[in-house]
Design a protein around this motif. Structure first.
Motif, PDB file in Angstrom:
ATOM      1  N   LEU A 113       0.839  -1.199   0.000  1.00 49.58           N
ATOM      2  CA  LEU A 113       0.000   0.000   0.000  1.00 49.58           C
ATOM      3  C   LEU A 113       0.877   1.253   0.000  1.00 49.58           C
TER       4      LEU A 113
ATOM      5  N   TYR B  98      -8.150   0.743  -1.867  1.00 48.06           N
ATOM      6  CA  TYR B  98      -7.600  -0.535  -2.310  1.00 48.06           C
ATOM      7  C   TYR B  98      -8.377  -1.648  -1.601  1.00 48.06           C
TER       8      TYR B  98
ATOM      9  N   TYR C 226      -8.536  -8.203  -6.462  1.00 47.71           N
ATOM     10  CA  TYR C 226      -7.888  -7.008  -5.916  1.00 47.71           C
ATOM     11  C   TYR C 226      -8.195  -5.849  -6.858  1.00 47.71           C
TER      12      TYR C 226
ATOM     13  N   LYS D 141      -8.616  -1.320  -7.280  1.00 48.64           N
ATOM     14  CA  LYS D 141      -8.344   0.020  -6.782  1.00 48.64           C
ATOM     15  C   LYS D 141      -9.447   0.930  -7.308  1.00 48.64           C
TER      16      LYS D 141
ATOM     17  N   LYS E 201      -6.628  -4.919 -10.283  1.00 52.13           N
ATOM     18  CA  LYS E 201      -5.202  -5.175 -10.129  1.00 52.13           C
ATOM     19  C   LYS E 201      -4.859  -6.652 -10.289  1.00 52.13           C
TER      20      LYS E 201
END
Length: 201
Positions: A135, A170, A183, A185, A200
């Protein structure tokens, strides 16, 4: 053709898929698009809006090809597993059919149960450490939500450097075995409206 020859051929095909290179280019293009979109948020200048659209269309094209490569690799991976071939590490873990809805619609669940880190099993805790390590440095504390199937949703917000009130979130879904299911964003404008979603994985 023997089973061993089939396995070797499939390994070769997966190795030739340009998934990683496409992802890198798509990420760079998306970062540029995100920066431009954030800096021109609320603008009515047609040239700037056209440029943002151009970046978005280019990214969508690359992303579409990349997703196709991911899909091909996943199908071949499953086939290799089915015929007894060695597991292929192609960067594309199998994704359960309902994984997208678990990320995309967190508010669709009637009750959201947030838990502390000590409620994670060892595999999920290890994934959390990887997630936190990647992160951006000024991220907010990570929230962990327990899902009904034993998976957890990890999320953290990162304020924009340039646009007050704008932020990125995120969101990572990890199953009970500690595998990353999805995953994304999400980028939000100062008014809380979703500007863009970047997958992602």
């Amino acid at each position: 053709m023997s089973v061993d020859e089939v396995v070797t051929a499939l390994h070769r095909v997966i190795g030739l898929l340009p998934t990683s290179a496409l992802q890198q280019v798509a990420d760079q293009l998306d970062d540029a698009r995100h920066t431009l979109a954030a800096s021109t948020y609320g603008s009515s200048d047609p040239e700037l809006l056209s440029a943002v659209d151009g970046y978005a269309q280019a990214w969508e094209g690359l992303d579409s090809v990349g997703q196709s490569c991911h899909h091909v690799a996943a199908v071949l991976h499953e086939y290799l597993t089915a015929i007894g071939g060695a597991a292929v590490s192609a960067g594309v873990p199998p994704v359960s059919p309902d994984s997208s809805s678990r990320v995309a619609e967190p508010h669709s669940q009637p009750r959201r149960q947030f838990i502390s880190v000590d409620r994670l099993n060892p595999e999920q805790a290890t994934n959390l450490k990887r997630y936190e390590g990647k992160l951006p440095s000024k991220h907010e504390p990570v929230e962990i939500e327990q899902l009904s199937d034993g998976a957890v949703r990890m999320s953290s917000k990162v304020p924009s450097n340039n646009i007050p009130g704008s932020y990125a979130e995120y969101i990572k879904v990890v199953d009970k075995e500690g595998n990353t299911v999805q995953y994304v964003k999400d980028t939000y404008g100062p008014d809380g409206v979703l500007i863009h979603r970047k997958t992602k994985m």
